[in-house]
Design a protein around this motif. Structure first.
Motif, PDB file in Angstrom:
ATOM      1  N   HIS A   1     -12.122  14.498 -15.970  1.00 13.14           N
ATOM      2  CA  HIS A   1     -11.901  16.068 -15.371  1.00 13.14           C
ATOM      3  C   HIS A   1     -10.628  16.416 -15.006  1.00 13.14           C
ATOM      4  CE1 HIS A   1     -13.907  19.675 -12.487  1.00 13.14           C
ATOM      5  NE2 HIS A   1     -12.472  19.749 -13.185  1.00 13.14           N
TER       6      HIS A   1
ATOM      7  N   HIS B   1      -6.885  19.323 -15.734  1.00  9.19           N
ATOM      8  CA  HIS B   1      -6.833  20.844 -16.072  1.00  9.19           C
ATOM      9  C   HIS B   1      -5.012  20.896 -16.324  1.00  9.19           C
ATOM     10  CE1 HIS B   1      -9.626  22.955 -14.463  1.00  9.19           C
ATOM     11  NE2 HIS B   1     -10.170  22.032 -13.383  1.00  9.19           N
TER      12      HIS B   1
ATOM     13  N   LYS C   1     -18.770  25.704 -19.659  1.00 12.70           N
ATOM     14  CA  LYS C   1     -18.966  24.914 -18.591  1.00 12.70           C
ATOM     15  C   LYS C   1     -19.368  26.378 -17.565  1.00 12.70           C
ATOM     16  CE  LYS C   1     -15.706  23.846 -14.662  1.00 12.70           C
ATOM     17  NZ  LYS C   1     -14.546  24.189 -15.130  1.00 12.70           N
TER      18      LYS C   1
ATOM     19  N   HIS D   1     -18.075  18.046 -10.426  1.00  8.56           N
ATOM     20  CA  HIS D   1     -17.706  16.607  -9.289  1.00  8.56           C
ATOM     21  C   HIS D   1     -19.395  16.080  -8.374  1.00  8.56           C
ATOM     22  CE1 HIS D   1     -15.305  20.976  -9.782  1.00  8.56           C
ATOM     23  NE2 HIS D   1     -13.943  19.816  -9.518  1.00  8.56           N
TER      24      HIS D   1
ATOM     25  N   ASP E   1      -9.945  15.848 -10.786  1.00 11.19           N
ATOM     26  CA  ASP E   1      -9.598  17.790 -11.565  1.00 11.19           C
ATOM     27  C   ASP E   1      -7.431  17.696 -10.987  1.00 11.19           C
ATOM     28  OD1 ASP E   1     -10.349  20.100 -11.467  1.00 11.19           O
ATOM     29  OD2 ASP E   1     -11.512  19.664  -9.423  1.00 11.19           O
TER      30      ASP E   1
HETATM   31 ZN   LIG Z   1     -11.802  21.345 -12.167  1.00 10.34          ZN
END
Ligand SMILES: [Zn+2]
Length: 508
Positions: free
Chosen positions: A117, A119, A212, A259, A398
């Protein structure tokens, strides 16, 4: 009013209108520039080709290799790599003439790590930071056309971690909010359930690896997206809408949660939203429900991304962001994100996205830190229950959320998982064999050091099964059959740090 006066007024109104329009356009451009800077677009892009080099047939000799089940190190193996694949693994292999040799004695070879996960935003330099950290695969959870292009270029042989690219988050808004969220927060708007099919079909046509989901979807739109994703053959992953009870998850085809927090939040809703006064009661409730929920996840083969370190860090970011910033490898995070903009908070103390404002005082800071400490504890309870039930756990960070440095953070995550109760082998599996199965189309065999598997591996100076912190002791990284030695990895990191320094407006 005579005609001349009317004409004069008309002229002035036109001028005013023109000025207003010009101001409006300038503000829009300014906002757009700030959004780009916050996504990392203000930082010079390091040319990855400079680090590429050819992928030559190579043998890593006399090395300890992580076993197929991930539970043991097999001593003194030779590993032969060619054409981006592992060709043979054995003791005393007869090596072909002319292969490059890497002495693996006293070293440990594990599969390349995957962060499930991340970005990437507009920060392609992150790709080098991932590789330098042994992360040879990342799963982008808010993908755009750039990320798809990076994925395809890497698949075609350019240097970089393998990418899995999920779409941007799908939410349901009205026309105006939908457009505003699209522009400022990269949300895809599903205006009504009957639009779900068209939205998902266009994502499939664009080449996304998954759909998503956002947190704000209503049940009807969630169900419509579930059907649409199944129809398009795309995995349905991401957040679990806060308004829905877990029964709707069990009835859906959603195959992955972004998550552990998705479950912690759903149980918080069942409990009736905890506060510091009933924190212990919430934790007892989570403990009571955890086994049943974990069993349901396992039964439906719903994978769960951990992102535990981030949740654990939030208590500190709330109360004392300076302490967190001192702990992390800030030099390698894109300064646009770190510094934030007038419109978006970053990571630094005084302008940190999670920080409790000064008006709340010491009591407010402590209360927020206590709340998040409880929430993190709920995550650890759920993690252990999921492990016990054999849920597919995938280590994810994340990355590029406040405080989460790409690449480096995956090692923090592995350590958090062990501190919470996973064995080093289980922690390692969550970043190797477990995510390998969910890397999208054309993935082939990955996540093991075995013949026929992708030559994505990390050569370590110490045994990670003895101490998970040893995943940081990286001697070399093999990606797509290319060997990047320590010198090259350091040069990659230095180039990224240089580019970052060039775009910094706040000294570290
Ligand atoms: Zn995220």
């Amino acid at each position: 009013m005579n005609r001349t006066t009317r004409a004069a007024i008309g002229k002035w109104l036109l001028i005013l209108l023109a000025v207003a329009l010009a101001l409006c356009a300038a503000s829009l451009l300014w906002v757009d520039h700030q959004l780009g800077r916050f996504a990392g677009a203000g930082t010079a892009v390091v040319d990855r080709a400079g680090f590429e080099g050819p992928a030559r047939p190579t043998a890593i000799t006399g090395v300890a290799v992580l076993s197929a089940d991930g539970e043991a190190m097999l001593a003194d193996r030779d590993v032969l790599i060619d054409q981006g694949r592992i060709v043979a693994v054995g003791t005393g292999l007869a090596l072909p003439e002319g292969v490059d040799r890497v002495d693996g004695s006293g070293r440990y070879l594990i599969p390349g790590l995957v962060d499930a996960h991340v970005h990437l935003k507009q920060s392609p330099n992150d790709l080098l930071v991932y590789l330098a950290n042994g992360v040879t695969g990342v799963r982008e959870m808010s993908g755009n056309a750039d990320h798809l292009a990076w994925r395809d270029a890497i698949e075609a042989g350019r240097l970089g971690p393998r990418l899995f690219v999920a779409s941007e988050k799908l939410e349901r808004h009205g026309w105006f909010t939908g457009h505003f969220q699209r522009w400022t927060r990269n949300r895809i708007n599903v205006r009504a359930p009957e639009h779900a099919d068209a939205v998902v079909r266009s994502l499939a046509a664009d080449g996304y690896d998954a759909v998503k989901l956002g947190s704000l979807l209503d049940h009807e739109t969630y169900r419509a997206l579930d059907r649409a994703a199944a129809g398009a053959g795309l995995p349905l992953i991401g957040h679990y809408p806060v308004a829905l009870p877990l029964e709707a998850l069990w009835a859906s085809g959603q195959g992955e949660l972004a998550h552990i927090e998705e479950i912690a939040k759903a149980l918080d809703a069942e409990f009736g939203w905890f506060g510091n006064a009933d924190a212990d009661e919430y934790l007892r409730f989570v403990a009571r429900r955890s086994d049943e929920v974990a069993a349901a996840l396992a039964e439906r083969n719903i994978a769960v991304v951990t992102s535990l370190w981030l949740v654990e860090s939030i208590a500190l970011q709330k109360a004392a962001p300076a302490d967190l910033v001192a702990e992390i490898e800030l030099r390698y995070a894109n300064p646009g994100l770190v510094e934030g903009t007038p419109l978006s908070k970053g990571w630094l103390p005084g302008h940190n996205a999670y920080e409790v404002g000064p008006e709340a005082g010491a009591a407010g800071r402590e209360a927020a830190a206590a709340y998040w400490a409880t929430f993190a504890e709920a995550h650890r309870i759920l993690l252990r229950a999921m492990r016990d039930r054999g849920v597919a756990l995938m280590a994810g960070t994340d990355a590029n959320t406040a405080g989460v440095v790409p690449g480096f953070s995956l090692h923090d995550e592995l350590q958090s998982l062990v501190s919470a109760g996973l064995s080093p082998a289980q922690s390692l599996r969550s970043a190797t064999a477990a995510p390998a199965a969910r890397m999208g189309r054309g993935a082939g065999k990955a996540g093991r050091v075995a013949p026929g598997y992708r030559a994505d591996m990390v050569l370590l100076r110490a045994d990670p099964l003895l101490d998970i912190a040893n995943t940081r002791a990286i001697e070399a990284v093999v990606v797509g059959g290319r060997v990047l030695d320590r010198g090259r990895l350091d040069a990659m990191l230095a180039a990224v740090a240089d580019a970052n320094d060039g775009s910094r407006t706040i000294a570290l």
